[in-house]
Structure formats: C-alpha cells, structure tokens
Design an enzyme around this catalytic site. Structure first.
Site, PDB file in Angstrom:
ATOM      1  N   LYS A   1     -39.177   4.277  82.577  1.00  0.00           N
ATOM      2  CA  LYS A   1     -38.889   5.294  83.556  1.00  0.00           C
ATOM      3  C   LYS A   1     -38.407   6.566  82.851  1.00  0.00           C
ATOM      4  O   LYS A   1     -37.972   6.456  81.714  1.00  0.00           O
ATOM      5  CB  LYS A   1     -37.849   4.807  84.545  1.00  0.00           C
ATOM      6  CG  LYS A   1     -36.493   4.478  83.923  1.00  0.00           C
ATOM      7  CD  LYS A   1     -35.462   4.511  84.995  1.00  0.00           C
ATOM      8  CE  LYS A   1     -34.548   5.664  84.810  1.00  0.00           C
ATOM      9  NZ  LYS A   1     -33.502   5.387  83.831  1.00  0.00           N
TER      10      LYS A   1
ATOM     11  N   GLU B   1     -20.755   2.853  86.100  1.00  0.00           N
ATOM     12  CA  GLU B   1     -20.724   3.192  84.675  1.00  0.00           C
ATOM     13  C   GLU B   1     -19.501   4.052  84.387  1.00  0.00           C
ATOM     14  O   GLU B   1     -19.061   4.811  85.243  1.00  0.00           O
ATOM     15  CB  GLU B   1     -21.970   3.981  84.293  1.00  0.00           C
ATOM     16  CG  GLU B   1     -23.258   3.223  84.486  1.00  0.00           C
ATOM     17  CD  GLU B   1     -24.422   4.010  83.921  1.00  0.00           C
ATOM     18  OE1 GLU B   1     -24.766   3.775  82.752  1.00  0.00           O
ATOM     19  OE2 GLU B   1     -24.964   4.862  84.632  1.00  0.00           O
TER      20      GLU B   1
ATOM     21  N   HIS C   1     -33.613   0.456  89.200  1.00  0.00           N
ATOM     22  CA  HIS C   1     -32.749  -0.706  88.956  1.00  0.00           C
ATOM     23  C   HIS C   1     -32.182  -1.320  90.240  1.00  0.00           C
ATOM     24  O   HIS C   1     -32.278  -2.526  90.457  1.00  0.00           O
ATOM     25  CB  HIS C   1     -31.586  -0.322  88.046  1.00  0.00           C
ATOM     26  CG  HIS C   1     -32.001   0.346  86.767  1.00  0.00           C
ATOM     27  ND1 HIS C   1     -33.131  -0.009  86.078  1.00  0.00           N
ATOM     28  CD2 HIS C   1     -31.436   1.343  86.047  1.00  0.00           C
ATOM     29  CE1 HIS C   1     -33.245   0.745  84.987  1.00  0.00           C
ATOM     30  NE2 HIS C   1     -32.230   1.573  84.951  1.00  0.00           N
TER      31      HIS C   1
ATOM     32  N   LYS D   1     -21.715   7.528  87.734  1.00  0.00           N
ATOM     33  CA  LYS D   1     -21.201   7.758  86.383  1.00  0.00           C
ATOM     34  C   LYS D   1     -19.724   8.089  86.491  1.00  0.00           C
ATOM     35  O   LYS D   1     -19.260   8.585  87.513  1.00  0.00           O
ATOM     36  CB  LYS D   1     -21.918   8.942  85.744  1.00  0.00           C
ATOM     37  CG  LYS D   1     -23.433   8.794  85.727  1.00  0.00           C
ATOM     38  CD  LYS D   1     -23.930   8.511  84.334  1.00  0.00           C
ATOM     39  CE  LYS D   1     -25.433   8.383  84.283  1.00  0.00           C
ATOM     40  NZ  LYS D   1     -25.887   7.277  83.443  1.00  0.00           N
TER      41      LYS D   1
HETATM   42  C1  BG6 Z   1     -30.781   3.866  82.478  1.00  0.00           C
HETATM   43  C2  BG6 Z   1     -30.309   5.146  83.070  1.00  0.00           C
HETATM   44  O1  BG6 Z   1     -31.993   3.464  83.057  1.00  0.00           O
HETATM   45  O2  BG6 Z   1     -29.807   2.854  82.709  1.00  0.00           O
HETATM   46  C3  BG6 Z   1     -28.968   5.552  82.503  1.00  0.00           C
HETATM   47  O3  BG6 Z   1     -31.256   6.179  82.807  1.00  0.00           O
HETATM   48  C4  BG6 Z   1     -27.979   4.417  82.631  1.00  0.00           C
HETATM   49  O4  BG6 Z   1     -28.483   6.726  83.141  1.00  0.00           O
HETATM   50  C5  BG6 Z   1     -28.558   3.124  82.107  1.00  0.00           C
HETATM   51  O5  BG6 Z   1     -26.830   4.761  81.890  1.00  0.00           O
HETATM   52  C6  BG6 Z   1     -27.646   1.951  82.413  1.00  0.00           C
HETATM   53  O6  BG6 Z   1     -28.109   0.803  81.764  1.00  0.00           O
HETATM   54  P1  BG6 Z   1     -27.102  -0.362  81.367  1.00  0.00           P
HETATM   55  O7  BG6 Z   1     -27.976  -1.454  80.849  1.00  0.00           O
HETATM   56  O8  BG6 Z   1     -26.175   0.203  80.346  1.00  0.00           O
HETATM   57  O9  BG6 Z   1     -26.381  -0.735  82.622  1.00  0.00           O
END
Ligand code: BG6
Length: 487
Positions: A146, A214, A238, A337
């Site tokens: 993506k 996050e 996701h 975030k």
């Molecule tokens: C990515 C996003 O697909 O997934 C990011 O573009 C995000 O913004 C990340 O931080 C999160 O992935 P994970 O595996 O760290 O939860």
C-alpha cells in the site's frame, strides 16, 4: 520448512522498508534455515553503486536491526554473500537488458519475486519493463505494498497497470497486518474450536471493537502521510482486513480464493456511511503537542513544518455489517498516532446474561469479552465472571483466562513480513489481498472521504499521549458502551 531457491528483486532496495523490514526479515528466515543457500536477493535503485557498497550498507542496517539476535548476527556474513545490486531507472531503458539476462540465466523455472517497494507512481513503468523483458513469465511473482491508490479510481489504475503485466495469481498485495500471528490465530480460534462459532453472531455478540494505537508520530513520512491520513493509511487496509477476519463466514477450505471470497462478502456488506451521518458515525482527530511515555513531543503541524493541514492522525468510526450474522452489531474502529501506548487489539464483547440470580451486593455481572491482542505481547484473553475467592460471601469478579503466546510457547514469533515473504516464494496468496477486496474497501471508504471533504471541517484536536478527541469516547458512549481498557 525450507522454501525452494529463489531470486528476490527489491525495487527500492535502499529504501526504508527494505532496510528496516524486508532485509532483516529475510536474514531471520535465512538464519532459521528456511532460505536455501543458492537463493539471491537483488537490490535495485537508481544510484550507481557496487555490490560491495550495497552489502556494506545493508550489513550496517542489519547489524542494527538484529542487534539482539545472536543467531541472525552469526549468519549475517553468509547472508550478505547472497546480496547483489543493480542500478536501474524505471523510466529509462538503460541496464534493463543486462538485468533481465542475468535473471534469466537461472532458467524459466526459477522462482522470481519482484517486490515493488517504490512509489506507486513507478508501478506502471516497472511492470511495463518487466513484461517487455519477459520477466513476467513462468514462476514470476510481483509484490505490491500500500498505498494501492488514494481512492477507488486510482486503485483501479494501479491494479490495471500491474494486471497488464502479471496474472492475478502472480500478484501479491501485502497487508502486513494479515501476517501477524494473532490475526492468523483468529482463523484457528474461530474454525478449530467448537466453542466460539455457535456464539459468533448477533444473538450473542453485543459489539466488536478494533483498536490500532500507535505512539509514533510522522516518522519522516510527512510527504506521504499528509496526503493520506489515518483513514487511508490504516482503516482502508489494516483495520478493514481485521474486521473481515472477525466477521467472515467459515470459508469452504483454507485456500486463498475461498478465504478471500468470504472477506469480499463482508466488505460488500458494510453499510455505506451516508454524508448526513458522517458527524454521528465518524470522528477525525489531529494531535497537538503533548507527552508520550513521559517524553514531550511536538504537535502534528510542528512535525510537518506547516501552519495548516486538515489531515487526520486519528480516526474512530462505527461500522455495521448488513448481513444475517451481524445485523445490529456495531463494529467500532479506532486508530491513531501519538496515543498513550502501542497496542493493537480486537475485542469481541458478548451480550449480557438474560437474567441474573445474584444479589446486588454480589456486584455487577459483566458481559464476557474475548480480547485478541496483536501487539505487543500477542495473545488471547477471555474475560469471565468468577466468584471472588475467599470467605466474604458470594461476590463476583471479572478475571481473564489469559494465554500469552510468548509465555505459552516461549518462542520468537516471526514478524509479519518474514512470514509473508516466504508465502510469496511458496506462491501462497491466502494472506494477500485480491484486487476485488482492495477495490471493495475503497468503495466503502470513498464516500467517507467525500463527506469529510465537503464539510471542510478541521479534525478535532487531541493532546499527544491521550486516547484521541473526546468525541471518540462519545461515539461509543452514545450507544451506552465504552472502549475496552485492559485493567
Ligand atoms: C503502516 C502504516 O501500514 O502500518 C504506518 O503506513 C503504521 O503509518 C504502520 O505506522 C503500523 O504497523 P505496525 O506493524 O507497526 O503496527
């Protein structure tokens, strides 16, 4: 189990994703004995550099990425031997002929994986050239990441471009959330136990929550992120994929198309969010300066270096799946975030018991909850009511039946990318998105984006380190519910 020998070409081989995720993942798989010695990994980027330079750069990045993994560190020199580098420009002919003949030298039966870890604006050129040089034939596969578009129309353009060079069965659209251990465990939990499936519907489930929180902010991705925002960056892919895994019907078999057919049905059953409901059903937020884990952090606009932006860094929404199984069961999704902790989890909240035999003094009888934690500390908790131990009469208490995977199995779980890369080499697309899924997800997302756009409202401010704007709390409280807290 070792995979067959392969050539993996990473376009964007010096980029962030390659150095932080793909190459460390490959090193760990190699260290585990899964990658045969005669496999090759070829980094491609525009800059000219020798194989030795590239190996040195990757070697540095990998020593950092795998600093605490002794086995991987020991295998690093042998792994670097497998690495090569090619300078190529997707928009120019130069060098492609040589590159193609080098790959073809291994024969048509060789597994070839082309990982397009570049800006999507190069996908058309890259695919055209791969086709023109006959690299799309035989056991060739292409992996795309993506963002697959920023709306339905642009996703279709990318899918057409890739589809003009590769058959759908050769195209692997990565959603790395599908490679996470707990997500796959959902399949086991739902379809390898008799216990849950009879309860897995609107008769017994009150609502579902999906949270992906996050602590990080923009992470040097300002240009991309500011044109994307949380809905496109996280929800379209996701969170909707997680929703599909929870909501789908049992597939006919654990086969790629059977699973993807069921996910597609869920996406198509999502009730469209109408423009007039947008304020009721969705919340957008943007973080202001605050503190995360005790450290002061700047606000989004400061990080961005701009005075104004209407991009959301937080989104919460209420979705509904209009089908027999889920009628009337809200799916509350939220992601953002600079939230207080990094946690991704799915909470299945069961309905209340129909009648309580307990005195008020026993305390409230709370509905059961099944909590699937994707990260950190992957595991499953089933919250149940029990009698408070001790002689003080019958008082009720809610406690979790707790299965932490790390404790239960004591093994390091492979990271999502490791597993997914090996699936590509094996040619197993079960955990990858099919074109129609990506497009169905956009079809649901587009009207939300359009409604936001037409309102021209700024996102609601939230302090970094908080759980987002208070409107996100109100979103569930209006329905008499609360966001799950693991206490
Ligand atoms: C990515 C996003 O697909 O997934 C990011 O573009 C995000 O913004 C990340 O931080 C999160 O992935 P994970 O595996 O760290 O939860």
């Amino acid at each position: 189990l070792p995979v067959d020998p392969f050539d993996l070409v990473i376009f964007g081989g010096t980029g962030d994703l390659a150095l932080r995720k793909l190459l460390p993942g490959l090193l760990r798989r190699y260290a585990d004995g899964q990658i045969p010695d005669d496999s090759r990994i070829i980094g491609v980027a525009r800059d000219k550099q020798s194989d030795a330079d590239y190996r040195a750069k990757v070697g540095d990045a990998l020593s950092r990425a795998c600093a605490s993994d002794e086995v991987a560190k020991a295998k690093l020199p042998a792994f670097l031997e497998k690495l090569g580098y090619h300078a190529l420009d997707a928009t120019k002919d130069e060098g492609w002929e040589e590159f193609a003949s080098e790959l073809k030298a291994h024969g048509e039966d060789r597994i070839r994986v082309f990982y397009l870890s570049t800006s999507p604006s190069l996908f058309v050129n890259l695919c055209d050239r791969l086709r023109a040089h006959g690299l799309n034939r035989g056991q060739s596969r292409v992996v795309i990441e993506k963002p697959i578009g920023h709306d339905l129309a642009s996703a279709a353009v990318i899918n057409d471009a890739v589809g003009s060079a590769f058959a759908e069965s050769q195209i692997f659209r990565i959603d790395h959330y599908l490679g996470k251990e707990t997500v796959q465990n959902l399949l086991a939990l739902r379809f390898a136990n008799i216990l849950f499936e009879p309860l897995w519907n609107a008769n017994h489930i009150d609502h579902v929550q999906i949270t992906v929180a996050e602590t990080v902010g923009l992470e040097k991705r300002a240009t991309y992120y500011d044109t994307s925002g949380a809905l496109r960056d996280m929800v379209q892919n996701h969170l909707l994929q997680l929703l599909c895994m929870v909501a789908m019907e049992p597939p006919a078999a654990l086969q790629a198309d059977a699973v993807r057919d069921e996910k597609l049905k869920v996406l198509r059953s999502l009730r469209p969010i109408e423009a007039e409901e947008i304020g009721q059903l969705t919340v957008r937020g943007q973080y202001r300066a605050g503190a995360v884990n005790g450290a002061a952090v700047p606000g989004y606009l400061d990080e961005l270096g701009r005075e104004d932006s209407r991009t959301e860094t937080f989104v919460a929404l209420k979705a509904e799946v209009d089908n027999w199984r889920w009628a009337g069961v809200p799916f509350y999704l939220r992601t953002g975030k600079r939230l207080p902790e990094r946690v991704s989890e799915i909470v299945i909240s069961f309905r209340q018991i129909p009648h309580s035999i307990f005195e008020n003094s026993a305390g409230p009888v709370m509905g059961n909850k099944l909590v699937l934690r994707l990260q950190p500390d992957e595991g499953v908790k089933l919250w149940m009511m029990i009698k408070d131990p001790g002689p003080g009469g019958l008082r009720l208490q809610q406690v979790p039946l707790d299965m932490s995977f790390a404790e239960a199995f004591g093994v390091h779980q492979p990271e999502a990318y490791e597993r997914l890369l090996m699936d590509v080499v094996r040619g197993n697309p079960t955990l990858f998105m099919r074109r129609d899924e990506v497009e169905a997800a956009w079809k649901w997302i587009d009207p939300i984006l359009a409604a936001w756009e037409s309102k021209r409202e700024s996102p609601k401010a939230y302090t970094a380190g908080s759980w987002g704007p208070s409107a996100a709390v109100a979103l569930v409280e209006r329905d008499g519910r609360t966001w799950h807290e693991d206490t």
